[in-house]
Design a protein around this motif. Structure first.
Motif, mmCIF file in Angstrom:
data_model
loop_
_atom_site.group_PDB
_atom_site.id
_atom_site.type_symbol
_atom_site.label_atom_id
_atom_site.label_comp_id
_atom_site.label_asym_id
_atom_site.label_seq_id
_atom_site.Cartn_x
_atom_site.Cartn_y
_atom_site.Cartn_z
ATOM 1 N N GLY A 141 0.834 -1.197 0.000
ATOM 2 C CA GLY A 141 0.000 0.000 0.000
ATOM 3 C C GLY A 141 0.864 1.240 0.000
ATOM 4 N N TYR A 142 0.955 1.880 1.161
ATOM 5 C CA TYR A 142 1.698 3.133 1.255
ATOM 6 C C TYR A 142 3.181 2.934 0.949
ATOM 7 C CZ TYR A 142 3.554 7.499 3.047
ATOM 8 O OH TYR A 142 4.198 8.699 3.155
ATOM 9 N N THR A 143 3.739 1.829 1.429
ATOM 10 C CA THR A 143 5.165 1.588 1.210
ATOM 11 C C THR A 143 5.469 1.544 -0.283
ATOM 12 O OG1 THR A 143 5.004 0.186 3.148
ATOM 13 C CG2 THR A 143 7.069 0.101 1.928
ATOM 14 N N LYS A 144 4.552 0.961 -1.049
ATOM 15 C CA LYS A 144 4.800 0.807 -2.482
ATOM 16 C C LYS A 144 4.480 2.086 -3.254
ATOM 17 C CE LYS A 144 3.318 -2.132 -6.339
ATOM 18 N NZ LYS A 144 2.582 -3.343 -6.700
ATOM 19 N N TYR A 145 3.327 2.695 -2.957
ATOM 20 C CA TYR A 145 2.861 3.812 -3.789
ATOM 21 C C TYR A 145 3.159 5.194 -3.221
ATOM 22 C CZ TYR A 145 0.270 0.442 -6.588
ATOM 23 O OH TYR A 145 -0.074 -0.600 -7.418
ATOM 24 N N GLY A 146 3.549 5.260 -1.938
ATOM 25 C CA GLY A 146 3.818 6.566 -1.337
ATOM 26 C C GLY A 146 2.566 7.428 -1.305
ATOM 27 N N GLU A 147 2.760 8.736 -1.323
ATOM 28 C CA GLU A 147 1.634 9.679 -1.232
ATOM 29 C C GLU A 147 0.658 9.471 -2.392
ATOM 30 O OE1 GLU A 147 1.077 11.867 1.326
ATOM 31 O OE2 GLU A 147 2.799 10.959 2.357
ATOM 32 N N GLY A 148 1.144 8.921 -3.504
ATOM 33 C CA GLY A 148 0.297 8.694 -4.669
ATOM 34 C C GLY A 148 -0.810 7.679 -4.399
ATOM 35 N N LEU A 149 -0.697 6.925 -3.292
ATOM 36 C CA LEU A 149 -1.712 5.914 -2.964
ATOM 37 C C LEU A 149 -3.101 6.533 -2.839
ATOM 38 C CD1 LEU A 149 -2.493 3.011 -2.076
ATOM 39 C CD2 LEU A 149 -1.987 3.700 0.266
ATOM 40 N N ALA A 150 -3.172 7.748 -2.277
ATOM 41 C CA ALA A 150 -4.472 8.396 -2.076
ATOM 42 C C ALA A 150 -5.209 8.532 -3.404
ATOM 43 C CB ALA A 150 -4.285 9.753 -1.409
ATOM 44 N N ALA A 151 -4.508 9.007 -4.431
ATOM 45 C CA ALA A 151 -5.141 9.169 -5.748
ATOM 46 C C ALA A 151 -5.426 7.810 -6.376
ATOM 47 C CB ALA A 151 -4.239 9.984 -6.663
ATOM 48 N N PHE A 152 -4.514 6.872 -6.185
ATOM 49 C CA PHE A 152 -4.676 5.521 -6.745
ATOM 50 C C PHE A 152 -6.012 4.925 -6.320
ATOM 51 C CE2 PHE A 152 -4.342 0.922 -6.368
ATOM 52 C CZ PHE A 152 -3.796 0.554 -7.589
ATOM 53 N N LEU A 153 -6.370 5.120 -5.044
ATOM 54 C CA LEU A 153 -7.609 4.534 -4.526
ATOM 55 C C LEU A 153 -8.854 5.106 -5.201
ATOM 56 C CD1 LEU A 153 -6.850 4.381 -0.692
ATOM 57 C CD2 LEU A 153 -6.795 2.516 -2.358
ATOM 58 N N GLY A 154 -8.726 6.299 -5.770
ATOM 59 C CA GLY A 154 -9.885 6.942 -6.388
ATOM 60 C C GLY A 154 -10.315 6.278 -7.691
#
Ligand code: HEC
Ligand code: HEC
Length: 280
Positions: free
Chosen positions: A183-196
């Motif tokens: 999750g966060y470890t892989k995608y960093g801050e970009g995870l928030a947008a990824f979930l959208g």
């Protein structure tokens, strides 16, 4: 050449001109107009999870000006099959991968026509920023993850397919990857947008028609960020160890109960026979 043949060839001239004009206007005007709007829709469906145009980097690079950075041929190959470009040893692809936390851009199984419309859209000067999310709450995020709190658009709880640190020893389902490290470890801050708008195969199917609200996105992001940072808590590890020991003990007890007697029952007469034979 005789004079009599001329008039019959002249008939073809207007036809030829007409065909040429239609073809040229068709290529120059009709196609790009149709493609830019298709391209925008496609971009919003398949790319905004990881890219903005002019809104900064997310999981992947900001794509503003990418048409000037790279050749049309490279871009076409890349968007069609980034995995193959990377596997071919392409130096640009290798450099990008290293720069973006080694998260490979997935092959989104697009058709060449779709890639053309995307390129037309990206080259059109359009911009598309990331969604600005509200502040997230990790406690609400956890409740959503495990299903204590329902999603507004009634999507399924994340835990039915994913495990993550912070939800107890037995964790969740295993259809999707464990999100402690992915999750966060892989995608960093970009995870928030990824979930959208998650574009990967299963996630896309699940969330396309029941999208998360921006608040839910932010809450889940906050929870997953905590989970990655604190890792699997020692309490859960202890629980797993205890469960394993208890399980082993139960097996030993069972085995003793069922097979203990049988072993003795076979071995005793064997030993007695051997002893008797030795004494003769
Ligand atoms: C899951 C995240 C993800 C999705 C979805 C995604 N990309 Fe990417 N993209 C990346 C990453 C990460 C990179 C950087 C290279 C790498 O790490 O593989 C990248 C690189 C690129 C590049 C090269 C940028 C440069 O500077 O040369 C282009 C062009 C691109 N993506 C276009 C697209 C398009 C168009 C879509 C939608 C059809 C899309 N991407 C969907 C993650 C993604
Ligand atoms: C029906 C099962 C299912 C549900 C429900 C589900 N996921 Fe997924 N998820 C998957 C699968 C399978 C993958 C692997 C990629 C793919 O096929 O989409 C995945 C991938 C992911 C990834 C990317 C992991 C990686 O290694 O790149 C993230 C992040 C993620 N899911 C978050 C969530 C969150 C947050 C929820 C709840 C809002 C959720 N998922 C609900 C099945 C599910």
């Amino acid at each position: 050449m005789t004079k009599g043949e001329r008039p019959s060839t002249i008939w073809f001239v207007p036809l030829l001109v007409f065909a040429l004009v239609t073809a040229v206007t068709g290529i120059v005007f009709a196609k790009p107009l149709a493609q830019t709007s298709d391209g925008e829709a496609l971009f919003k469906e398949k790319c905004v999870a990881c890219h903005t145009i002019g809104g900064g980097d997310l999981v992947g690079p900001d794509l503003q000006g990418v048409a000037e950075r790279r050749s049309n041929e490279w871009l076409t190959q890349w968007i069609l099959a980034p995995d193959q470009v990377l596997a071919s040893g392409d130096p640009i692809a290798a450099e990008l991968l290293a720069k973006y936390k080694n998260v490979p851009m997935p092959n989104l199984a697009l058709t060449p026509d779709q890639v053309d419309s995307l390129l037309a859209y990206m080259g059109s000067g359009a911009t598309i920023g990331g969604t600005v999310l509200p502040t997230g709450d990790a406690t609400r995020g956890k409740a959503l993850f495990v299903g204590d709190k329902r999603f507004e658009n009634s999507g399924p709880q994340c835990m039915s397919c994913h495990s993550i640190a912070g939800i107890g020893a037995l964790g969740g389902g295993s259809l999707g990857p464990d999100l402690t490290a992915n999750g966060y470890t892989k995608y960093g801050e970009g995870l928030a947008a990824f979930l959208g708008a998650p574009p990967t195969v299963t996630m896309n199917v699940v969330w396309k028609d029941t999208p998360l609200t921006p608040q839910e996105q932010a809450d889940l992001f906050a929870f997953m960020k905590n989970a990655s940072v604190s890792g699997r808590e020692p309490g859960a590890l202890l629980q797993i160890a205890l469960l394993a020991i208890l399980g082993a003990a139960a097996w030993i007890a069972l085995a003793q109960f069922y097979w203990g007697k049988r072993l003795k029952g076979v071995r005793r007469p064997m030993i007695e026979r051997t002893l008797a034979a030795a004494q003769k």
